[in-house]
Scaffold this motif. Structure first.
Motif, PDB file in Angstrom:
ATOM      1  N   HIS A 215       0.894  -1.202  -0.089  1.00  0.00           N
ATOM      2  CA  HIS A 215      -0.113  -0.048   0.041  1.00  0.00           C
ATOM      3  C   HIS A 215       0.772   1.293  -0.019  1.00  0.00           C
ATOM      4  CE1 HIS A 215      -2.780   3.053   1.396  1.00  0.00           C
ATOM      5  NE2 HIS A 215      -4.021   2.190   0.732  1.00  0.00           N
ATOM      6  N   ALA A 216       1.806   1.409   0.971  1.00  0.00           N
ATOM      7  CA  ALA A 216       2.762   2.507   0.988  1.00  0.00           C
ATOM      8  C   ALA A 216       3.674   2.670  -0.153  1.00  0.00           C
ATOM      9  CB  ALA A 216       3.631   2.273   2.043  1.00  0.00           C
ATOM     10  N   SER A 217       4.148   1.525  -0.858  1.00  0.00           N
ATOM     11  CA  SER A 217       4.953   1.406  -2.324  1.00  0.00           C
ATOM     12  C   SER A 217       3.977   2.213  -3.330  1.00  0.00           C
ATOM     13  CB  SER A 217       5.525   0.257  -2.677  1.00  0.00           C
ATOM     14  OG  SER A 217       6.436  -0.259  -1.368  1.00  0.00           O
ATOM     15  N   LEU A 218       2.767   1.677  -3.392  1.00  0.00           N
ATOM     16  CA  LEU A 218       1.951   2.199  -4.484  1.00  0.00           C
ATOM     17  C   LEU A 218       1.656   3.704  -4.344  1.00  0.00           C
ATOM     18  CD1 LEU A 218      -0.316  -0.841  -5.142  1.00  0.00           C
ATOM     19  CD2 LEU A 218       1.743  -0.013  -6.221  1.00  0.00           C
ATOM     20  N   ARG A 219       1.668   4.181  -2.939  1.00  0.00           N
ATOM     21  CA  ARG A 219       1.334   5.590  -2.856  1.00  0.00           C
ATOM     22  C   ARG A 219       2.291   6.482  -3.223  1.00  0.00           C
ATOM     23  NH1 ARG A 219      -0.012   4.382   2.791  1.00  0.00           N
ATOM     24  NH2 ARG A 219       1.279   5.636   3.206  1.00  0.00           N
ATOM     25  N   ARG A 220       3.652   6.075  -3.426  1.00  0.00           N
ATOM     26  CA  ARG A 220       4.652   6.840  -4.009  1.00  0.00           C
ATOM     27  C   ARG A 220       4.281   7.398  -5.388  1.00  0.00           C
ATOM     28  NH1 ARG A 220       9.254   4.176  -4.785  1.00  0.00           N
ATOM     29  NH2 ARG A 220      10.708   6.178  -4.820  1.00  0.00           N
ATOM     30  N   ALA A 221       3.316   6.772  -6.183  1.00  0.00           N
ATOM     31  CA  ALA A 221       2.993   7.029  -7.363  1.00  0.00           C
ATOM     32  C   ALA A 221       1.784   7.316  -7.786  1.00  0.00           C
ATOM     33  CB  ALA A 221       3.427   6.056  -8.402  1.00  0.00           C
ATOM     34  N   HIS A 222       0.859   7.013  -6.736  1.00  0.00           N
ATOM     35  CA  HIS A 222      -0.536   7.393  -6.818  1.00  0.00           C
ATOM     36  C   HIS A 222      -1.260   7.985  -5.505  1.00  0.00           C
ATOM     37  CE1 HIS A 222      -0.748   4.654 -10.276  1.00  0.00           C
ATOM     38  NE2 HIS A 222       0.143   4.133  -9.856  1.00  0.00           N
ATOM     39  N   PRO A 223      -2.320   8.936  -5.560  1.00  0.00           N
ATOM     40  CA  PRO A 223      -2.812   9.514  -4.392  1.00  0.00           C
ATOM     41  C   PRO A 223      -3.377   8.511  -3.432  1.00  0.00           C
ATOM     42  CG  PRO A 223      -3.516  10.648  -6.252  1.00  0.00           C
ATOM     43  CD  PRO A 223      -2.705   9.457  -6.852  1.00  0.00           C
ATOM     44  N   ARG A 224      -3.431   8.727  -2.185  1.00  0.00           N
ATOM     45  CA  ARG A 224      -3.806   7.808  -1.276  1.00  0.00           C
ATOM     46  C   ARG A 224      -5.394   7.187  -1.539  1.00  0.00           C
ATOM     47  NH1 ARG A 224      -2.070   6.848   4.716  1.00  0.00           N
ATOM     48  NH2 ARG A 224      -3.665   5.277   5.124  1.00  0.00           N
ATOM     49  N   ARG A 226      -6.670   7.076  -4.092  1.00  0.00           N
ATOM     50  CA  ARG A 226      -6.885   6.314  -5.287  1.00  0.00           C
ATOM     51  C   ARG A 226      -6.410   4.717  -4.913  1.00  0.00           C
ATOM     52  NH1 ARG A 226      -5.015   7.489 -11.199  1.00  0.00           N
ATOM     53  NH2 ARG A 226      -6.582   5.752 -11.249  1.00  0.00           N
ATOM     54  N   VAL A 227      -5.445   4.748  -4.136  1.00  0.00           N
ATOM     55  CA  VAL A 227      -4.756   3.640  -3.647  1.00  0.00           C
ATOM     56  C   VAL A 227      -5.666   2.625  -2.539  1.00  0.00           C
ATOM     57  CG1 VAL A 227      -2.881   2.028  -2.457  1.00  0.00           C
ATOM     58  CG2 VAL A 227      -2.495   4.088  -3.870  1.00  0.00           C
ATOM     59  N   ALA A 229      -8.993   3.159  -2.980  1.00  0.00           N
ATOM     60  CA  ALA A 229     -10.213   2.669  -3.785  1.00  0.00           C
ATOM     61  C   ALA A 229      -9.696   1.277  -4.638  1.00  0.00           C
ATOM     62  CB  ALA A 229     -10.797   3.869  -4.628  1.00  0.00           C
ATOM     63  N   ALA A 230      -8.384   1.362  -5.132  1.00  0.00           N
ATOM     64  CA  ALA A 230      -7.906   0.241  -5.634  1.00  0.00           C
ATOM     65  C   ALA A 230      -7.836  -1.039  -5.013  1.00  0.00           C
ATOM     66  CB  ALA A 230      -6.521   0.562  -6.518  1.00  0.00           C
ATOM     67  N   PHE A 231      -7.498  -0.891  -3.868  1.00  0.00           N
ATOM     68  CA  PHE A 231      -7.319  -1.778  -2.823  1.00  0.00           C
ATOM     69  C   PHE A 231      -8.932  -2.553  -2.538  1.00  0.00           C
ATOM     70  CE2 PHE A 231      -3.079  -1.590  -2.337  1.00  0.00           C
ATOM     71  CZ  PHE A 231      -2.554  -2.530  -1.546  1.00  0.00           C
ATOM     72  N   ARG A 232      -9.774  -1.504  -2.126  1.00  0.00           N
ATOM     73  CA  ARG A 232     -11.298  -2.043  -2.238  1.00  0.00           C
ATOM     74  C   ARG A 232     -11.684  -2.890  -3.146  1.00  0.00           C
ATOM     75  NH1 ARG A 232     -11.803   3.187   0.270  1.00  0.00           N
ATOM     76  NH2 ARG A 232     -12.580   3.931  -1.619  1.00  0.00           N
ATOM     77  N   ALA A 233     -11.226  -2.308  -4.528  1.00  0.00           N
ATOM     78  CA  ALA A 233     -11.779  -3.051  -5.751  1.00  0.00           C
ATOM     79  C   ALA A 233     -11.136  -4.422  -6.013  1.00  0.00           C
ATOM     80  CB  ALA A 233     -11.515  -2.071  -7.017  1.00  0.00           C
ATOM     81  N   ALA A 234      -9.891  -4.415  -5.347  1.00  0.00           N
ATOM     82  CA  ALA A 234      -9.308  -5.837  -5.579  1.00  0.00           C
ATOM     83  C   ALA A 234      -9.578  -6.690  -4.114  1.00  0.00           C
ATOM     84  CB  ALA A 234      -7.693  -5.567  -5.619  1.00  0.00           C
ATOM     85  N   GLU A 255      -6.310  -2.107 -13.048  1.00  0.00           N
ATOM     86  CA  GLU A 255      -7.291  -1.702 -13.849  1.00  0.00           C
ATOM     87  C   GLU A 255      -7.855  -0.275 -13.047  1.00  0.00           C
ATOM     88  OE1 GLU A 255     -11.830  -2.948 -15.016  1.00  0.00           O
ATOM     89  OE2 GLU A 255     -10.759  -4.296 -13.739  1.00  0.00           O
ATOM     90  N   ALA A 256      -7.817  -0.315 -11.695  1.00  0.00           N
ATOM     91  CA  ALA A 256      -8.152   0.555 -10.734  1.00  0.00           C
ATOM     92  C   ALA A 256      -7.338   1.986 -10.757  1.00  0.00           C
ATOM     93  CB  ALA A 256      -8.485   0.410  -9.451  1.00  0.00           C
ATOM     94  N   LEU A 257      -6.113   1.531 -11.230  1.00  0.00           N
ATOM     95  CA  LEU A 257      -5.031   2.599 -11.072  1.00  0.00           C
ATOM     96  C   LEU A 257      -4.703   3.144 -12.259  1.00  0.00           C
ATOM     97  CD1 LEU A 257      -2.725   1.007  -8.096  1.00  0.00           C
ATOM     98  CD2 LEU A 257      -4.242   3.126  -7.864  1.00  0.00           C
ATOM     99  N   THR A 258      -5.275   2.735 -13.196  1.00  0.00           N
ATOM    100  CA  THR A 258      -4.576   3.288 -14.872  1.00  0.00           C
ATOM    101  C   THR A 258      -5.894   3.712 -15.522  1.00  0.00           C
ATOM    102  OG1 THR A 258      -4.911   0.976 -15.761  1.00  0.00           O
ATOM    103  CG2 THR A 258      -2.715   1.937 -14.801  1.00  0.00           C
ATOM    104  N   ARG A 259      -7.147   3.505 -15.083  1.00  0.00           N
ATOM    105  CA  ARG A 259      -8.314   3.914 -16.038  1.00  0.00           C
ATOM    106  C   ARG A 259      -8.467   5.547 -15.698  1.00  0.00           C
ATOM    107  NH1 ARG A 259     -12.709   0.827 -12.203  1.00  0.00           N
ATOM    108  NH2 ARG A 259     -12.440   1.809 -10.264  1.00  0.00           N
TER     109      ARG A 259
END
Length: 259
Positions: A215-224, A226-227, A229-234, A255-259
């Motif tokens: 979660h923290a690694s992905l937040r380096r490139a995406h707003p919290r 969005r991350v 929301a992506a975790f909830r979708a997954a 899909e959630a982080l690139t749409r």
């Protein structure tokens, strides 16, 4: 007939000494009824697996790096025109431009390089490799964890553990058991070609370990948000460890982080 040679520790040689195992491995590599125009064998050794693979394909290139074994192979398959014995390093070979398969009892010390060669070959359809059991289990998710290589290649390749072989089936007897890794190119990739770069960046970022969690690694490139929301979708918990995330859930994250 050429005299059998001793094994080489430097080449990580452990020859199959069980005909039934060789037959079973050949059946996994080329099931009955499947048409294989070209098959490359990695590490033919003395030809135990070669003998079982030859009737299952139209053309077999048997690679062997140990030149002491070449006379044995040439003698054994002199009357089998579909078998071409190739003396040299499989890793130095140019990948065929037409569809082909790979099979072999690979030297344990060179497994990673051989798998990398296979994944980089554009025309590879599948690979059936006898490796250390631990490697086979790690790469196929059998431990319940997934590695960077497996997740990164998942949209194009399916990985599965296709069997186990006791160490006593080899000569000399290695220290560990072996596993059969089956890598199959998907007929329909799970991602469009245009999405391959974004997929690779996402997976490599997630496995970077920077930040202390996926979660923290992905937040380096995406707003919290969005991350989150992506975790909830997954269907993922924020504290999930990166290795515990199944490739299918990575696809939902992408899909959630690139749409």
């Amino acid at each position: 007939m050429a005299r059998p040679t001793r094994t080489s520790r430097a080449l990580s040689q452990n020859f199959l000494a069980d005909r039934a195992v060789a037959e079973h491995l050949a059946q996994i590599a080329v099931p009955h009824g499947r048409d294989v125009p070209l098959l490359l064998e990695v590490g033919a050794g003395k030809g135990a697996l070669t003998e079982q693979l030859a009737p299952r394909c139209r053309e077999l290139h048997a690679y062997e790096i140990d030149r002491r074994l070449l006379p044995v192979l040439h003698d054994r398959f002199a009357d089998t025109p579909r078998v071409r014995v190739v003396g040299g390093d499989f890793l130095a070979a140019r990948a065929p431009g037409t569809p082909f398969s790979v099979a072999g009892n690979v030297p344990f010390s060179r497994t990673a390089a051989i798998v990398d060669w296979c994944l980089r070959a554009p025309a590879l359809t599948d690979a059936t490799l006898l490796t250390q059991l631990e490697y086979a289990r790690k790469r196929t998710g059998d431990y319940g964890n997934w590695t960077l290589l497996t997740v990164r290649s998942w949209p194009r390749y399916e990985w599965r553990l296709a069997g186990r072989v006791a160490r006593t089936r080899f000569r000399p007897v290695p220290r560990v058991d072996a596993g059969v890794v089956r890598i199959e190119r998907r007929r329909t990739p799970l991602l469009e070609p245009a999405a391959r770069d974004s997929w690779r960046r996402l997976v490599e970022l997630g496995f970077s370990g920077v930040g202390g969690s996926l979660h923290a690694s992905l937040r380096r490139a995406h707003p919290r948000r969005r991350v989150d929301a992506a975790f909830r979708a997954a269907g993922l918990e924020p504290r999930v460890l990166v290795g515990e995330v199944h490739p299918s859930r990575w696809l939902r994250l992408h899909e959630a982080l690139t749409r």
